[in-house]
Design a protein around this motif. Structure first.
Motif, PDB file in Angstrom:
ATOM      1  N   LEU A  82     -13.407   3.717  11.769  1.00 21.24           N
ATOM      2  CA  LEU A  82     -12.581   2.447  12.306  1.00 21.24           C
ATOM      3  C   LEU A  82     -12.054   1.365  11.442  1.00 21.24           C
ATOM      4  O   LEU A  82     -11.116   1.079  11.241  1.00 21.24           O
ATOM      5  N   GLU A  83     -13.116   1.147  10.458  1.00 27.32           N
ATOM      6  CA  GLU A  83     -13.153  -0.164   9.540  1.00 27.32           C
ATOM      7  C   GLU A  83     -11.948   0.488   8.555  1.00 27.32           C
ATOM      8  O   GLU A  83     -10.909  -0.258   8.139  1.00 27.32           O
ATOM      9  N   GLU A  84     -12.239   1.619   8.106  1.00 23.75           N
ATOM     10  CA  GLU A  84     -11.102   2.513   7.011  1.00 23.75           C
ATOM     11  C   GLU A  84      -9.695   2.553   7.518  1.00 23.75           C
ATOM     12  O   GLU A  84      -8.927   2.025   6.887  1.00 23.75           O
ATOM     13  N   TYR A  85      -9.573   2.609   9.035  1.00 23.15           N
ATOM     14  CA  TYR A  85      -8.503   3.040   9.554  1.00 23.15           C
ATOM     15  C   TYR A  85      -7.694   1.698   9.481  1.00 23.15           C
ATOM     16  O   TYR A  85      -6.485   1.442   9.200  1.00 23.15           O
ATOM     17  N   VAL A  86      -8.417   0.411  10.025  1.00 20.02           N
ATOM     18  CA  VAL A  86      -7.877  -0.955  10.102  1.00 20.02           C
ATOM     19  C   VAL A  86      -7.410  -1.335   8.564  1.00 20.02           C
ATOM     20  O   VAL A  86      -6.341  -1.627   8.443  1.00 20.02           O
ATOM     21  N   ALA A  87      -8.367  -1.152   7.455  1.00 16.82           N
ATOM     22  CA  ALA A  87      -8.165  -1.346   6.203  1.00 16.82           C
ATOM     23  C   ALA A  87      -6.899  -0.901   5.706  1.00 16.82           C
ATOM     24  O   ALA A  87      -6.046  -1.320   4.773  1.00 16.82           O
ATOM     25  N   SER A  88      -6.556   0.272   6.047  1.00 20.26           N
ATOM     26  CA  SER A  88      -5.444   1.142   5.449  1.00 20.26           C
ATOM     27  C   SER A  88      -4.022   0.874   5.963  1.00 20.26           C
ATOM     28  O   SER A  88      -3.029   1.016   5.321  1.00 20.26           O
ATOM     29  N   GLY A  89      -4.117  -0.243   6.967  1.00 18.94           N
ATOM     30  CA  GLY A  89      -2.964  -1.046   7.412  1.00 18.94           C
ATOM     31  C   GLY A  89      -2.305  -0.015   8.424  1.00 18.94           C
ATOM     32  O   GLY A  89      -1.087  -0.556   8.800  1.00 18.94           O
ATOM     33  N   ARG A  90      -2.889   1.126   8.966  1.00 18.93           N
ATOM     34  CA  ARG A  90      -2.321   1.668   9.957  1.00 18.93           C
ATOM     35  C   ARG A  90      -0.874   2.393   9.855  1.00 18.93           C
ATOM     36  O   ARG A  90      -0.403   3.036  10.554  1.00 18.93           O
ATOM     37  N   ALA A  92      -0.293   4.156   7.162  1.00 16.53           N
ATOM     38  CA  ALA A  92      -0.479   5.270   5.881  1.00 16.53           C
ATOM     39  C   ALA A  92      -0.068   6.742   6.537  1.00 16.53           C
ATOM     40  O   ALA A  92      -0.263   6.679   8.039  1.00 16.53           O
ATOM     41  N   THR A  93       0.412   7.287   5.706  1.00 14.80           N
ATOM     42  CA  THR A  93       0.606   8.733   6.363  1.00 14.80           C
ATOM     43  C   THR A  93      -0.326   9.673   7.181  1.00 14.80           C
ATOM     44  O   THR A  93      -0.084  10.341   7.878  1.00 14.80           O
ATOM     45  N   ASP A  94      -1.672   9.340   6.506  1.00 14.54           N
ATOM     46  CA  ASP A  94      -2.759   9.941   7.085  1.00 14.54           C
ATOM     47  C   ASP A  94      -3.430   9.223   8.249  1.00 14.54           C
ATOM     48  O   ASP A  94      -4.489   9.611   8.685  1.00 14.54           O
ATOM     49  N   SER A  95      -2.776   8.227   8.955  1.00 15.73           N
ATOM     50  CA  SER A  95      -3.196   7.556   9.943  1.00 15.73           C
ATOM     51  C   SER A  95      -3.658   8.440  11.175  1.00 15.73           C
ATOM     52  O   SER A  95      -4.575   8.284  11.851  1.00 15.73           O
ATOM     53  N   GLU A  96      -2.665   9.332  11.581  1.00 10.53           N
ATOM     54  CA  GLU A  96      -3.037  10.210  12.546  1.00 10.53           C
ATOM     55  C   GLU A  96      -4.321  11.068  12.417  1.00 10.53           C
ATOM     56  O   GLU A  96      -5.124  11.219  13.300  1.00 10.53           O
ATOM     57  N   ALA A  97      -4.535  11.556  11.108  1.00 10.78           N
ATOM     58  CA  ALA A  97      -5.834  12.221  10.812  1.00 10.78           C
ATOM     59  C   ALA A  97      -7.045  11.339  10.984  1.00 10.78           C
ATOM     60  O   ALA A  97      -8.073  11.660  11.513  1.00 10.78           O
TER      61      ALA A  97
END
Length: 136
Positions: A82-90, A92-97
């Motif tokens: 979850l931290e990585e997801y939030v840090a990615s800026g949501r 990113a093209t891989d956010s669904e993954a």
């Protein structure tokens, strides 16, 4: 029965997350982690109390800790994901993954938590809430 209810609750939350906007997804995943953490804390207090009061053997206590480690590892895996997801800026093209990985980890975490609560019930450890009412 309670095992199924804990698992069903987390799966329901996870399913609801599939259609969520990114911030709704984060909120639901975060609340799932907080709730699971609270159940884990209460369960572990009950386990420790039961051991210190002589209600369970050292072997039962050790097995409970082993079962708890399985949950704890998945809890932290979900938290990190979850931290990585939030840090990615949501965006990113891989956010669904990433979301799918978080949901899968939350589901596995829920199963491990249900196993822990089932094991404690099986060895006769009273639930923390019941102990507080009795002591209240």
């Amino acid at each position: 029965m309670k095992r199924l209810s804990i698992f069903a609750l987390v799966v329901l939350l996870a399913t609801l997350c599939l259609g969520c906007q990114p911030t709704e997804f984060e909120t639901t995943a975060y609340r799932t982690l907080v709730g699971a953490g609270a159940v884990y804390d209460a369960t572990m207090h009950s386990l420790a109390d039961a051991r210190s009061e002589g209600l369970i053997t050292a072997e039962q206590y050790t097995k409970g800790k082993v079962v708890a480690r399985n949950f704890y590892a998945l809890y932290h895996a979900a938290r990190i994901a979850l931290e990585e997801y939030v840090a990615s800026g949501r965006e990113a093209t891989d956010s669904e993954a990433q979301r799918e990985r978080i949901l899968a980890t939350l589901s596995s975490m829920a199963l491990r938590l249900a196993e822990l609560t089932d094991y404690l019930r099986q060895i006769g450890v009273p639930e923390q809430g019941a102990r507080e009412v009795q002591n209240g």
